[in-house]
Design an enzyme around this catalytic site. Structure first.
Site, PDB file in Angstrom:
ATOM      1  N   ARG A  24       0.763  -1.323  -0.096  1.00 46.97           N
ATOM      2  CA  ARG A  24       0.107   0.051   0.152  1.00 46.97           C
ATOM      3  C   ARG A  24       0.867   1.196  -0.074  1.00 46.97           C
ATOM      4  NH1 ARG A  24      -2.593  -2.965   4.337  1.00 46.97           N
ATOM      5  NH2 ARG A  24      -4.368  -3.982   3.371  1.00 46.97           N
ATOM      6  N   CYS A  47      -7.562 -19.929  13.895  1.00 45.73           N
ATOM      7  CA  CYS A  47      -8.457 -19.935  15.305  1.00 45.73           C
ATOM      8  C   CYS A  47     -10.072 -20.339  15.123  1.00 45.73           C
ATOM      9  CB  CYS A  47      -8.540 -18.397  15.895  1.00 45.73           C
ATOM     10  SG  CYS A  47      -7.093 -17.895  16.346  1.00 45.73           S
ATOM     11  N   VAL A  84      11.484 -21.957   3.104  1.00 46.35           N
ATOM     12  CA  VAL A  84      12.533 -21.485   3.360  1.00 46.35           C
ATOM     13  C   VAL A  84      13.372 -22.168   4.102  1.00 46.35           C
ATOM     14  CG1 VAL A  84      14.031 -19.637   4.198  1.00 46.35           C
ATOM     15  CG2 VAL A  84      11.966 -19.212   2.544  1.00 46.35           C
ATOM     16  N   TYR A 432     -25.785   0.871  30.765  1.00 45.42           N
ATOM     17  CA  TYR A 432     -26.635   0.056  31.389  1.00 45.42           C
ATOM     18  C   TYR A 432     -27.954   0.117  30.845  1.00 45.42           C
ATOM     19  CZ  TYR A 432     -30.311  -0.544  34.691  1.00 45.42           C
ATOM     20  OH  TYR A 432     -31.570  -1.186  35.352  1.00 45.42           O
TER      21      TYR A 432
END
Length: 460
Positions: A24, A47, A84, A432
């Site tokens: 970018r 995950c 690698v 709340y």
């Protein structure tokens, strides 16, 4: 003008976040980017694998954020199935092995990013490589496990390890109709919690029909004549199994880095500065599961393998490698998980962590509900809070409960990052309404009780 070359080792969260961010900032005429990935997939959510196995995520490819083709379309030379095998720091080059053709070759770099991730802990015990024994580190691992579940001769599963992956995989196997036993070497499941909070997880797992065996040291995997697993032996028992899942944890994959003489810390991860540069090397960065990061509460480095950190590391590395600037200050150790409808969360230090760094502390534990007690669907929640003795500085929070319990830990994570005291926390202006919280949110109730503990100098 010849473009600089950025080489990236590892094409998952940290590696490709770094490559994408650098791109970018600089076009291919200024910076050429070569990325090596030894596996079949890029930019995927490890995950999410337990939730794919359990059927909550319908398809494997739903876990892939960006394909190799999408990366290549952004002028990133991504070489899949290429490993690698050596880093030549002085010569500024890496040796790569094409796993498909067997060809090896060197590629030079001006800048290098090491994002080799972590490897699952797999004890060198008899039978660990038997058919039916599975890790769940990669998408290939997940597919192999799903295939194995279909071929399993019976419906008995043993999970070795009771950390995040262990309890999540226990739930996934339960959804597949297996009778599940979890073998845990610790005092209670979820060693990232204190034992008193881990006990709540144990009780909930029992209630779900998951058998949890604590203080169970696995000694070997037993197999049948066909070489497939039949049982898991521990120091004092044998547990029948048609499939075994390893959830013992991971450790930094720093084999290449160590061989190249790069610095590693006490937990085996690469050491970096705040800009994620490898200590002592201006043109080498590292991020993700292969590094150690600063624990802002303990003041020491630690190894935490989480996608949230890896993506942030990648963004910082890409900014710096691309000519910009960014820093990663550290972590407070926030993590959440679940087993069925039980939510588990923690941030900051456990009691043993605080003792290890020489901190004196008090604790406070409260029981509350996630909504106003009179509101339909209110579910119990237990919150444990650690505060520094005398000063009252918040040190850690653990939460076990249902119905929105886990994400309340984010309040504590912000308070830890800001260095707040528990007394300051009691004045937090939290949202709340009866469907969302009691008038005193459980975090605030725990903070009030912790203030009392600080004043009395003990646990309440």
């Amino acid at each position: 003008m010849t473009a600089e070359r950025l080489v990236v080792i590892g094409a998952d969260a940290a590696g490709m976040s770094a490559a994408s961010q650098a791109r970018r900032l600089k076009g291919p005429e200024e910076l050429s980017i070569v990325a090596f990935e030894r596996g079949h997939f890029t930019s995927y959510s490890a995950c999410g694998i337990p939730y794919w196995i359990g059927g909550d995520v319908p398809e494997r490819d739903d876990l892939i954020a960006r394909s190799p083709e999408e990366h290549r379309a952004r002028a990133i030379d991504l070489r899949m199935r290429t490993e690698v095998t050596e880093i030549d720091v002085a010569g500024q080059r890496v040796r790569a092995l094409d796993r498909e053709s067997g060809e090896t070759y060197w590629t030079g770099f001006d800048k290098l990013v090491i994002a080799t991730g972590a490897r699952p802990v797999r004890p060198a015990l008899p039978g660990m490589d038997a058919a039916g024994v599975h890790g769940v580190q990669t998408l290939d691992d997940g597919q192999a496990l799903l295939n194995s579940l279909d071929r399993a001769p019976g419906r008995r599963a043993v999970v070795v390890g009771a950390g995040y992956i262990g309890v999540e995989m226990a739930e996934a196997l339960l959804k597949h109709g297996f009778e599940v036993t979890v073998l845990n070497r610790g005092e209670q499941p979820m060693a990232t919690l204190d034992p008193d909070m881990g006990r709540l997880v144990h009780d909930a797992m029992d209630g779900l029909g998951i058998t949890t065996v604590n203080r169970a040291e696995v000694t070997k995997i037993l197999t049948g004549a066909d070489g497939r697993v039949t049982a898991v032996a521990t120091n004092d028992a044998s547990h029948p199994a048609d499939v075994v899942v390893l959830g013992i944890g991971v450790e930094p994959e720093t084999t290449l880095a160590r061989a190249a003489g790069l610095p590693v810390g006490p937990h085996g991860g690469l050491l970096t500065d705040l800009s994620m540069r490898v200590v002592g090397h201006d043109n080498i960065w590292a991020g993700g599961d292969c590094v150690e990061v600063l624990d802002l509460v303990a003041g020491r480095t630690r190894h935490i393998a989480l996608g949230t950190h890896a993506n942030k590391h990648g963004q910082i590395i890409g900014a710096n490698a691309g000519g910009g600037y960014g820093t990663f200050p550290g972590v407070v150790g926030t993590a959440v998980s679940k087993v069925c409808d039980l939510e588990i969360a923690r941030t900051g230090l456990r009691e043993k962590d605080a003792r290890a760094v020489g901190l004196r502390f008090v604790t406070a534990t409260i029981e509350s509900t996630g909504r106003a007690g009179y509101y339909p669907g209110a579910q119990p929640m237990t919150v444990k809070m650690l505060a520094e003795y005398r000063t009252g500085r918040l040190l850690g929070v653990q939460i076990v409960g249902r119905d929105g319990a886990a994400k309340r830990v984010d309040i504590a994570a912000v308070a830890l990052t800001a260095g707040m005291t528990v007394e300051q926390m009691t004045a937090l202006d939290l949202g709340y309404a009866p469907p969302f919280s009691p008038v005193w949110d459980p975090i605030l109730v725990a903070a009030r009780k912790a203030v009392t503990a600080v004043r009395q100098g003990g646990t309440v």
